[in-house]
Enzyme design. Structure first.
Site, PDB file in Angstrom:
ATOM      1  N   GLY A  82       0.804  -1.217   0.000  1.00  0.00           N
ATOM      2  CA  GLY A  82       0.000   0.000   0.000  1.00  0.00           C
ATOM      3  C   GLY A  82       0.834   1.262   0.000  1.00  0.00           C
ATOM      4  CE1 TYR A 136     -10.980   2.211   7.510  1.00  0.00           C
ATOM      5  CE2 TYR A 136     -11.429   4.470   8.168  1.00  0.00           C
ATOM      6  CZ  TYR A 136     -10.531   3.478   7.820  1.00  0.00           C
ATOM      7  OH  TYR A 136      -9.190   3.754   7.791  1.00  0.00           O
TER       8      TYR A 136
END
Length: 303
Positions: free
Chosen positions: A11, A126
């Site tokens: 990432g 989230y």
């Protein structure tokens, strides 16, 4: 025990962590998500038992904020259950854990910076999943676990707001950007440096929660105008809009400004202002960073 291990190494933040560790001469084993799924308890245990790293940096996460509203269980598996698996594996291996978290654990209803000990109150699936991950780290590793919250990330190794707006500016396009969400634009390489600093501190000094964002604050609209300015384009091509008009599934925090009090307490300098960092990072972010997939593969041989 020697060396570090990095999860989520493919990432934007994970790649900068690997680059910063390499530049500092710190041996590190990087794992991308396909190579190490944190929800696979047997695989995580096996890797930690074999590697026995002194420090684990967890950059792996479910980051699809809107998607989490439709699949909260999926987000929970990655951001809560997977983190719990990793924390227990670190406990068994005697490894420290630096876990990356988010401003979304807060409601966003404040008007002063959130301190490290401010009470979390997430307003999205989230955020709830990330808070559960934080608690798993702090409860499982009370003497060797560290939560590092960050926000509004941009970097050289992936798509992000800074690069997208720079492309619009270069094309001579206008941009409509929300002006009612406030935060701290933060370069992933700066966060990586903070993680390195924490890992080099004695474990007793670095446990608990730290905030790794740039100093100051702005809105997305203010950030967009600064990006246009750095591109040499007319900042008035950026037009303000309300976040309500976007009709997103998940609620975004209107206030994502984090305080940084713990850095001084451990003898580390405070984070620099976001404009200073953006100016320094701008060229590398807009034009991308060096690819290092071959280095990732080579480093993992034998694990």
């Amino acid at each position: 025990m020697t060396g570090w291990l990095v999860t989520g190494a493919g990432g934007m933040l994970g790649r900068d962590v690997c680059d910063v560790l390499s530049a500092a001469g710190v041996p590190a084993l990087p794992f991308t998500r396909p190579e190490l799924d944190l929800t696979d308890e047997a695989a995580v245990t096996r890797v930690l038992e074999r590697a026995r790293p002194s420090v684990v940096v967890n950059c792996a996460a479910w980051t699809d904020v809107d998607g989490a509203e439709d699949d909260e269980n999926g987000a929970w598996q990655a951001n809560a259950h997977g983190v719990s698996v990793l924390a227990h594996a670190c406990a068994d291996a005697g490894s420290r854990l630096l876990h990356v978290s988010t401003d979304y654990v807060f409601s966003g209803d404040a008007d002063t910076p959130y301190s490290e000990d401010a009470r979390p109150s997430p307003r999205s699936a989230y955020g709830r999943s990330k808070l559960a991950g934080e608690r798993a780290v702090l409860e499982t590793l009370p003497h060797s676990g560290t939560v590092v919250r960050t926000a509004w990330l941009y970097g050289a190794h992936g798509g992000n707001f800074v690069r997208t707006l720079a492309e619009r500016a270069a094309a001579g396009s206008e941009a409509d950007v929300v002006d009612d969400q406030f935060g701290q634009p933060t370069w992933t390489r700066e966060v990586a440096g903070r993680l390195l600093a924490l890992g080099r501190l004695p474990a007793a000094a670095a446990t608990g929660v730290f905030h790794a964002t740039s100093a100051g604050r702005t809105s997305w609209y203010g950030l967009a105008r600064e990006i246009y300015r750095l591109c040499g384009e007319d900042a008035d091509r950026v037009r303000p809009m309300s976040s309500a008009s976007l009709r997103r599934r998940a609620r975004r925090p209107a206030w994502s400004v984090l305080g940084h009090g713990r850095w001084a307490a451990v003898g580390e300098p405070p984070p620099p202002d976001w404009r200073t960092v953006l100016t320094r990072a701008f060229s590398s972010v807009v034009h991308g960073g060096p690819a290092h997939e071959a280095a990732l593969r080579a480093a993992q041989k034998g694990i």
